[in-house]
Scaffold this active site. Structure first.
Site, PDB file in Angstrom:
ATOM      1  N   ILE A  46       0.820  -1.219   0.000  1.00 15.27           N
ATOM      2  CA  ILE A  46       0.000   0.000   0.000  1.00 15.27           C
ATOM      3  C   ILE A  46       0.848   1.261   0.000  1.00 15.27           C
ATOM      4  CG2 ILE A  46      -2.001  -1.048   1.088  1.00 15.27           C
ATOM      5  CD1 ILE A  46      -1.058   0.018   3.757  1.00 15.27           C
ATOM      6  N   GLY A  47       2.166   1.128   0.039  1.00 13.62           N
ATOM      7  CA  GLY A  47       3.011   2.317   0.014  1.00 13.62           C
ATOM      8  C   GLY A  47       4.480   1.960   0.027  1.00 13.62           C
TER       9      GLY A  47
ATOM     10  N   GLY B 299      11.076   6.075   1.945  1.00 11.28           N
ATOM     11  CA  GLY B 299      12.516   5.980   2.098  1.00 11.28           C
ATOM     12  C   GLY B 299      12.927   4.899   3.090  1.00 11.28           C
TER      13      GLY B 299
ATOM     14  N   ASP C  71       9.290  16.209   8.938  1.00 14.05           N
ATOM     15  CA  ASP C  71       8.960  15.688   7.612  1.00 14.05           C
ATOM     16  C   ASP C  71       7.465  15.794   7.354  1.00 14.05           C
ATOM     17  OD1 ASP C  71       9.628  14.665   5.140  1.00 14.05           O
ATOM     18  OD2 ASP C  71       9.597  12.573   5.783  1.00 14.05           O
TER      19      ASP C  71
END
Length: 834
Positions: free
Chosen positions: A502-503, A506, A620
């Site tokens: 699903i993703g 990094g 982030d």
């Protein structure tokens, strides 16, 4: 007042560090070890002090103490001749040990110049050099002339041991000088494009050896003219036909955008250029070619430096680049890749796999294919070229463990005991340690991969823990952590089935998982080769195990078996905010939904910034790190880069710059000083994404549109933000709501942190924006770009409660008419309003 072993070790380390300060002039970089090997006195070269290793017995382990020197002139053109006149000889395995202050990318440089010293003829020496993780040189026999080997290593330990071992019983090893220098994170990217397949490949953790570093079209650049003390050679001797090109030197200034900082290469590299020369006749091919000899058994990272200093106007330069006849850049329009006009630094990285390598690299620059609709003169340029060997280790690493530091304690203390300053520092450190032991602390990342128990993360007894496999919600999670067996996560993710992916980030890949009680989870499996993987893994567990908020993604558990780094989170059904804005086929979000998502995200950030005496800075913030549950409730995620903010008596935290391009606070980038306002800037970029529904960096767009923050602010300052609103919601936004939203963005994206609002103020303005959108009439006469100056009598505090709702102090709302207050603040006062 007793001091423990840990404290004593820290005191000794600080004394050593102070000793280093006395010996060397250390730049602002974190680690800067300069060693003149075999010398009895330190050597100063271009204001860099190379410390004599004879005075550093605490870091040197060797069976013999052989210092060699020569009267020969090494004839170094780099100005480093003095370093080659002495050498340390090793008759058996030996090592130098360096304390690493900040893990990450480092340059390791080894200097060699063989000469005869007594019975030791160094021209016959054969030996190997290794760190704990990488074999740098295997059965190496230095050339008869001087040489320097430069390596770029990703160091993930608290110390670096460089070991030397003679090859065979009759041989010996030697070294003339050593440098260990930390490299700013942004100098090396974590990915590169492969030459033949044009796919992206991960570079994190890769060890690199510099093979060529060329200042194309210019003179040799010496270490004193490079911020990282690199040497850039002339390219002329590698050029196939010099008549096909010409040199040019630019006299103006070079602009370095945030993505390409000044440490990437010296300004002179971008000021000098080699460009194509017109052909002598119509049949001649216009092309310039460099031929570089390489070892065909290895892969190579190639960095191309470009800077258009030859064109008279932007968008007049377009050319092709190929490697070994494979095209890597076709019709490459340099100026469209930049954030400003001409004379802007730019580089791009490519990777040549070992299977595609030969004994020679051919680099070709040629004009682009003529285009009748856009006639431009045929040309092509190159400013700099770096070639680095990858996977150069053949053989096993070996480590010579340093001698027990206790044996060197007398030497360390004896060398500095006469200094009153040292005594004062020691006393201060002891007092600091005693004070620190009375305060709760976050355990520091150790730098080595070792499984750790759940007791390291929290103080709850086993009786407090819910058994693994039961349903967990953010409310149940609290500050508990759950240690999952690896096999259970294999079952939950169908053995990490790629179709369940699903993703990808990094840190690693994220899979959908289903526990045995049918609870859905998100399983983030870390890449063990990721540059900062272990540090981020520990950091996220440390933070999320003690944070609990409705608008923060809850950590359910983790797994550290078999060198795995796996984090298990609550499953967010609707995915990322980014995926609902662009780049997918998902239905569009309404303006109200977007505002509510922004408000929820701001609440999560506000909790991070204010929930404890010391703020937690996310570092982030981006749309990909804002997740949505099945009801589109927003939750901030991914705390791997988060950092504890400044203490109350401090204004900032000095730290290496980390974050994502396009979202990065320019002040933080320039000064490396982190505050909560850095998150505010990043969140301002997210707000622009929300209203424009486009990527923050899009190099395919015209130059002035590439950077969303720059482009969006131009429209906002003209009062025309409505011109760039997502077409899918145009006409649905009330003018007053749009105006307030734009003003909030503008405040967040101020150049300096002092000019930006606190995240609590941003939250207030977003709540206000939603009220303006839902009000019965336009009440734009209530003007507050930022509630601090205009609305200071009204509200000054927002307290995030445990369930994530905001509490507003409305005791002084009498400045507003009853009608206005009823329309705007009814839901703020009524906790059941939404």
């Amino acid at each position: 007042m007793a001091v423990g072993i840990h404290e004593l070790g820290l005191i000794i380390a600080i004394i050593i560090s102070i000793q280093w300060v006395c010996y060397a002039s250390i730049p602002t970089i974190t680690d800067n070890y300069l060693i003149d090997c075999g010398s009895s006195i330190s050597t100063n070269i271009n204001n860099r002090n190379f410390v004599a290793d004879s005075s550093l017995s605490s870091i040197l382990t060797t069976p013999t103490d052989i210092l060699a020197s020569t009267t020969l002139n090494p004839g170094s053109s780099s100005g480093m001749s003095a370093l080659y006149k002495t050498a340390r000889i090793f008759t058996g395995p030996s090592s130098y040990s360096f304390s690493i202050n900040e893990q990450g990318r480092h340059f390791v440089r080894l200097y060699f110049f063989p000469f005869v010293h007594g019975d030791y003829n160094m021209t016959t020496a054969t030996f190997s050099v290794s760190t704990q993780d990488v074999l740098l040189l295997n059965n190496f026999q230095p050339p008869v002339n001087l040489s320097m080997k430069e390596f770029s290593l990703d160091i993930t330990r608290d110390n670096l041991i460089i070991s030397f071992a003679p090859s065979g019983s009759s041989s010996f090893a030697f070294v003339n000088a050593i440098e260990v220098i930390s490299v700013p994170d942004d100098v090396f990217r974590v990915t590169a494009t492969t030459v033949r397949t044009q796919t992206t490949q991960e570079l994190s953790g890769q060890a690199l050896e510099t093979v060529y570093r060329l200042n194309v079209g210019g003179q040799q650049v010496l270490p004193n003219d490079d911020s990282l003390w690199r040497t850039w050679e002339r390219d002329a001797k590698f050029l196939e036909d010099g008549s096909r090109s010409k040199n040019f030197t630019f006299s103006g200034a070079i602009y370095f955008p945030p993505q390409f900082p000044t440490d990437t290469a010296p300004e002179i590299v971008y000021k000098t250029v080699r460009e194509l020369a017109p052909a002598n006749n119509s049949d001649a091919q216009i092309k310039m070619t460099w031929k570089l000899d390489v070892d065909p058994n290895f892969g190579y990272l190639m960095r191309f430096h470009f800077c258009d200093v030859v064109s008279a106007a932007p968008n007049m330069l377009e050319f092709n680049v190929s490697v070994n006849r494979w095209p890597i850049l076709t019709n490459f329009e340099l100026d469209n890749k930049l954030f400003t006009a001409l004379a802007t630094a730019y580089y791009t990285d490519f990777l040549l796999d070992a299977s595609d390598a030969s004994n020679q690299l051919l680099i070709d620059i040629s004009p682009s294919t003529p285009n009748s609709s856009r006639p431009i003169p045929p040309n092509g340029i190159l400013n700099g070229l770096e070639i680095m060997k990858i996977n150069f280790s053949i053989g096993s690493v070996f480590v010579v463990t340093p001698t027990d530091s206790k044996k060197n304690l007398g030497i360390i203390l004896g060398s500095v005991i006469g200094s009153l300053a040292i005594v004062i520092v020691v006393v201060v450190v002891v007092l600091f340690l005693v004070f620190r032991r009375r305060r709760p602390t976050i355990k520091k990342y150790s730098g080595t991969w070792t499984p750790f128990s759940i007791d390291d993360l929290n103080s709850h007894s086993s009786a407090d823990r819910t058994s693994i496999g039961t349903a967990f919600t953010s409310e149940q999670n609290g500050n508990l952590g759950y240690r999952f067996p690896f096999f259970m996560l294999q079952v939950a993710t169908n053995n990490f089935d790629e179709s369940w992916l699903i993703g990808i980030g990094g840190f690693g890949k994220v899979y959908k998982g289903v526990l045995k009680d049918k609870t859905k989870v998100a399983v983030k499996r870390g890449n063990t080769k990721h540059k900062q993987g272990l540090k981020e893994f520990h950091n996220e567990i440390e933070l999320l195990s003690r944070l609990r908020h409705r608008h923060l993604v809850s950590l359910i558990g983790y797994c550290d078996e078999k060198n795995e780094m796996i984090l298990v989170y609550e499953y967010m059904e609707k995915g990322t905010l980014k995926s609902h804005l662009y780049g997918s086929t998902l239905p569009s979000l309404s303006w109200k939904q977007r505002l509510e998502i922004c408000i929820g995200s701001a609440r999560g950030l506000h909790y991070l910034h204010t929930s404890s005496a010391t703020a937690i800075i996310h570092r982030d913030v981006k749309s990909a790190n804002i997740l949505l549950d099945e009801n589109f409730l927003a939750k901030v995620s991914d705390f791997g880069l988060s950092k504890i903010g400044p203490e109350m008596d401090q204004t900032h935290v000095s730290t290496a710059v980390k974050g994502s391009f396009g979202y990065l606070d320019p002040e933080y980038f320039r000064r490396q000083k982190l505050t909560e306002k850095s998150d505010v800037y990043s969140f301002g970029v997210v707000l622009l994404e929300v209203i424009c529904a486009r990527p923050v960096i899009d190099p395919t767009l015209p130059r002035e549109m590439v950077n969303l923050a720059e482009w969006g602010m131009k429209w906002q300052k003209k009062g025309e933000l409505g011109q760039i609103v997502d077409p899918r919601i145009v006409g649905t936004i009330r003018p007053s709501s749009l105006r307030k939203f734009g003003e909030t963005i503008e405040k967040c994206l101020a150049d300096y942190g002092a000019q930006r609002p606190l995240i609590g103020d941003v939250l207030w303005n977003l709540e206000y924006t939603l009220q303006l959108q839902e009000a019965d009439s336009d009440i734009s006469e209530i003007n507050s770009v930022n509630r601090i100056p205009e609305l200071s009598p009204v509200v000054r505090s927002i307290n995030a409660s445990e369930d994530g709702t905001a509490e507003f102090n409305t005791s002084t709302l009498n400045d507003f008419t009853d009608a206005s207050m009823d329309k705007v603040f009814s839901q703020l006062i009524n906790s059941e309003g939404r």
